[in-house]
Motif scaffolding. Structure first.
Motif, mmCIF file in Angstrom:
data_model
loop_
_atom_site.group_PDB
_atom_site.id
_atom_site.type_symbol
_atom_site.label_atom_id
_atom_site.label_comp_id
_atom_site.label_asym_id
_atom_site.label_seq_id
_atom_site.Cartn_x
_atom_site.Cartn_y
_atom_site.Cartn_z
ATOM 1 N N GLN A 167 21.684 47.708 2.392
ATOM 2 C CA GLN A 167 21.591 46.454 3.142
ATOM 3 C C GLN A 167 22.191 46.578 4.542
ATOM 4 O O GLN A 167 21.645 46.039 5.503
ATOM 5 C CB GLN A 167 22.267 45.318 2.374
ATOM 6 N N LEU A 168 23.287 47.292 4.674
ATOM 7 C CA LEU A 168 23.882 47.501 5.998
ATOM 8 C C LEU A 168 22.950 48.325 6.883
ATOM 9 O O LEU A 168 22.783 48.031 8.063
ATOM 10 C CB LEU A 168 25.250 48.181 5.880
ATOM 11 N N ALA A 169 22.329 49.355 6.294
ATOM 12 C CA ALA A 169 21.419 50.205 7.065
ATOM 13 C C ALA A 169 20.152 49.465 7.490
ATOM 14 O O ALA A 169 19.615 49.717 8.568
ATOM 15 C CB ALA A 169 21.052 51.449 6.257
ATOM 16 N N SER A 170 19.674 48.543 6.645
ATOM 17 C CA SER A 170 18.412 47.852 6.931
ATOM 18 C C SER A 170 18.594 46.475 7.558
ATOM 19 O O SER A 170 17.604 45.816 7.860
ATOM 20 C CB SER A 170 17.599 47.712 5.637
ATOM 21 N N GLY A 171 19.832 46.041 7.715
ATOM 22 C CA GLY A 171 20.067 44.704 8.255
ATOM 23 C C GLY A 171 19.818 43.607 7.238
ATOM 24 O O GLY A 171 19.608 42.449 7.604
#
Length: 182
Positions: A42-46
């Motif tokens: 989720q952090l990597a994909s926003g």
């Protein structure tokens, strides 16, 4: 057939991942914590399915990932060690929303009857970019799991506050002389 899916659960920041790394180094298959994988994704994909943004969406995903983890490891012939899993996510979602997800999911999809629990250990607790909650939230999580696991019929075994190597020895000794599957 005896269930060889061993759940390592308990208080956040208490050495579960370190214990699993030790078991992996000894040749045992391990399954990484669903929550950490979801947060990294989720952090990597926003994405917004993060415990500090949308806790319910995060927990629904954690349940889905835990179920997929269990399904993917069914074909394995030996012991498999899980860093958290279905019970952790379902009990948190039920506590958050009141939705009765715990018993339907956790009654059908079971781990070994002995679950290892990491006890509160403030001296080693740290936060990081993926674990942002404080010690009090970790304690609330621990108390909830200590009620939930026995209610689901699990025998909770507290891990000693010792080195990762000694903890791994403790876990393996609990099951007798088990060796990794070839």
């Amino acid at each position: 057939m005896q269930n060889r899916f061993v759940l390592i659960s308990g208080c956040s920041g208490r050495g579960k991942s370190t214990l699993l790394a030790e078991l992996s180094a000894r040749g045992y298959p391990v399954v990484e914590e669903p929550g950490r994988r979801i947060i990294a994704d989720q952090l990597a994909s926003g994405g917004k399915a993060l415990p500090w943004v949308d806790a319910a969406a995060f927990l629904y995903r954690a349940i889905d990932v835990a179920l997929k983890d269990m399904e993917m490891t069914k074909a394995h012939s030996g012991w498999v060690f899980f860093d958290r899993g279905l019970v952790d996510a379902a009990s948190a979602l039920q506590a958050l929303t009141g939705e009765p997800v715990l018993h339907p999911n956790c009654s059908i999809h079971r781990y070994h009857g002995r679950v290892f629990m990491t006890p509160p250990w403030p001296e080693i607790y740290v936060t990081d970019p993926e674990r942002r909650h404080g010690f009090e939230a970790a304690m609330a999580e621990y108390r909830r799991l200590m009620e939930t696991l026995p209610a689901l019929g699990y025998d909770v075994i507290h891990l000693p506050k010792v080195s990762p190597s000694a903890r791994a020895d403790f876990v393996l000794t609990t099951f007798g002389d088990i060796t990794p599957a070839a």
